[in-house]
Enzyme design. Structure first.
Site, PDB file in Angstrom:
ATOM      1  N   ASN A 262       2.259   5.689 -10.070  1.00 30.61           N
ATOM      2  CA  ASN A 262       0.973   5.670 -10.778  1.00 30.61           C
ATOM      3  C   ASN A 262      -0.249   5.508  -9.877  1.00 30.61           C
ATOM      4  O   ASN A 262      -1.325   5.982 -10.210  1.00 30.61           O
ATOM      5  CB  ASN A 262       1.016   4.542 -11.820  1.00 30.61           C
TER       6      ASN A 262
ATOM      7  N   ASP B   2       0.883  -1.171   0.000  1.00 31.87           N
ATOM      8  CA  ASP B   2       0.000   0.000   0.000  1.00 31.87           C
ATOM      9  C   ASP B   2       0.919   1.220   0.000  1.00 31.87           C
ATOM     10  O   ASP B   2       1.659   1.452   0.960  1.00 31.87           O
ATOM     11  CB  ASP B   2      -0.869  -0.065   1.266  1.00 31.87           C
ATOM     12  N   VAL B   3       0.884   2.007  -1.082  1.00 28.87           N
ATOM     13  CA  VAL B   3       1.856   3.096  -1.236  1.00 28.87           C
ATOM     14  C   VAL B   3       1.711   4.193  -0.174  1.00 28.87           C
ATOM     15  O   VAL B   3       2.625   5.010  -0.005  1.00 28.87           O
ATOM     16  CB  VAL B   3       1.807   3.750  -2.636  1.00 28.87           C
TER      17      VAL B   3
ATOM     18  N   LYS C  40      -3.829  16.112  -7.362  1.00 30.51           N
ATOM     19  CA  LYS C  40      -3.095  16.221  -8.626  1.00 30.51           C
ATOM     20  C   LYS C  40      -2.351  17.567  -8.725  1.00 30.51           C
ATOM     21  O   LYS C  40      -1.235  17.623  -9.235  1.00 30.51           O
ATOM     22  CB  LYS C  40      -4.041  16.021  -9.812  1.00 30.51           C
TER      23      LYS C  40
ATOM     24  N   TYR D  51      -9.545  14.938  -5.229  1.00 30.81           N
ATOM     25  CA  TYR D  51      -8.739  14.411  -6.334  1.00 30.81           C
ATOM     26  C   TYR D  51      -7.952  15.530  -7.020  1.00 30.81           C
ATOM     27  O   TYR D  51      -6.736  15.402  -7.248  1.00 30.81           O
ATOM     28  CB  TYR D  51      -9.676  13.715  -7.332  1.00 30.81           C
TER      29      TYR D  51
HETATM   30  C1  BGC Z   1      -9.793  11.048 -13.922  1.00 30.72           C
HETATM   31  C2  BGC Z   1     -10.876  10.483 -14.838  1.00 30.72           C
HETATM   32  C3  BGC Z   1     -11.349  11.544 -15.811  1.00 30.72           C
HETATM   33  C4  BGC Z   1     -10.203  12.265 -16.488  1.00 30.72           C
HETATM   34  C5  BGC Z   1     -10.652  13.446 -17.336  1.00 30.72           C
HETATM   35  C6  BGC Z   1      -8.713  11.651 -14.779  1.00 30.72           C
HETATM   36  O1  BGC Z   1      -7.668  12.120 -13.989  1.00 30.72           O
HETATM   37  O2  BGC Z   1      -9.297  10.021 -13.075  1.00 30.72           O
HETATM   38  O3  BGC Z   1     -11.958   9.992 -14.065  1.00 30.72           O
HETATM   39  O4  BGC Z   1     -12.183  10.946 -16.810  1.00 30.72           O
HETATM   40  O5  BGC Z   1      -9.273  12.723 -15.527  1.00 30.72           O
HETATM   41  O6  BGC Z   1     -11.560  14.265 -16.663  1.00 30.72           O
END
Ligand code: BGC
Length: 269
Positions: free
Chosen positions: A94, A67-68, A171, A167
């Site tokens: 990744n 598990d990273v 990123k 999310y």
């Molecule tokens: C997400 C996807 C999405 C894509 C474009 C990715 O980083 O994990 O769910 O379809 O970005 O929006």
């Protein structure tokens, strides 16, 4: 075919499915020995299936459960890889996941889970990789660089994403983690870059491409008018890891059919 990564050892995290599986196959086809990482006992069979496909094509490697987001598990994955294969030349950071929710309903658990896998996981793996790259130094027969890291980011390191704040924050964090360590270790001949995939057909976004109606709607965001496939990302990873990209350091290579071109502005604004 010329094997651009011959003799190199690559760890690919989150490789039992999706982009990680595709990148593992591409690196193995380019001659790398691959460590197909997967997170838990339940993902072992899927990782073994990826590895047997690789072996059927003449590739080599092993699967490894870690598990990273757990420091001790990451450390063991690196020490076991070094024990088995001698070193690590390439890390593909990744592993990543989504736990989507409207922001006012997002739980601390959803926030922490996404940040710990997507961002802390990349920190922990990159730190172990860089320690090994510095210990070993350059092996000129293998590569001009002492080591390469590819961080799997997303178009959402620059495109805000309502309903996915955890999310998108992870990123965006990867972008400056990648650039900061690329700056810090360039003098050691370590190259660190990101790939920013757009919509790639994998389990993570199945709902967005599964039906013709969903796919049509998704294509409104993609000027190039096709949804991506894991092979698009695999090809980019091989190039970034190879000496063909020896002068490429600290960038995000968007592989997105133009999703980051703000297609809404082609008919508006
Ligand atoms: C997400 C996807 C999405 C894509 C474009 C990715 O980083 O994990 O769910 O379809 O970005 O929006």
């Amino acid at each position: 075919m010329e094997k651009k990564l011959a003799g190199q050892i690559a760890i690919i995290t989150g490789a039992s499915s999706g982009i990680g599986a595709g990148v593992s196959k591409a690196l193995a086809a380019a001659g790398a020995t691959v460590v197909v990482n997967h997170p838990v006992a339940a993902t072992k069979n899927a990782a073994e299936a990826v590895l047997s496909e690789i072996k059927n094509e003449g590739g080599t490697g092993m699967t490894y459960q870690a598990d990273v987001s757990k420091e001790e598990e990451v450390k063991k994955m690196f020490s076991e890889t070094i024990f088995q294969f001698g070193t690590v030349d390439i890390l593909v950071n990744n592993a990543g996941l989504q736990r989507d929710a409207p922001f006012t309903e997002m739980t601390l658990e959803q926030w922490n889970y996404v940040l710990s896998v997507n961002l802390t996981g990349q920190f922990l793996c990159a730190r172990e990789a860089i320690r090994e790259f510095i210990r070993r130094g350059i092996t000129p027969e293998k590569s001009k660089a002492a080591g390469k890291i590819i961080c799997m980011s997303s178009v959402h390191e620059v495109i805000p994403w309502a309903g996915h704040a955890n999310y998108a924050a992870s990123k965006g964090g990867i972008m400056l983690l990648m650039k900061s360590i690329a700056q810090e270790y360039a003098g050691h001949k370590i190259r660190i870059n990101s790939i920013g995939p757009g919509a790639i057909k994998t389990p993570i976004n199945r709902a967005a491409w599964e039906t013709p109606e969903a796919e049509k709607k998704l294509l409104e965001l993609i000027p190039y008018q096709r949804v991506g496939v894991v092979e698009d990302i695999g090809a980019a990873a091989v190039w970034l890891a190879s000496d063909d990209a020896d002068y490429v350091n600290g960038i995000t290579l968007f592989v997105d059919g133009g999703m980051t071109l703000y297609p809404g502005f082609s008919t508006n604004g």
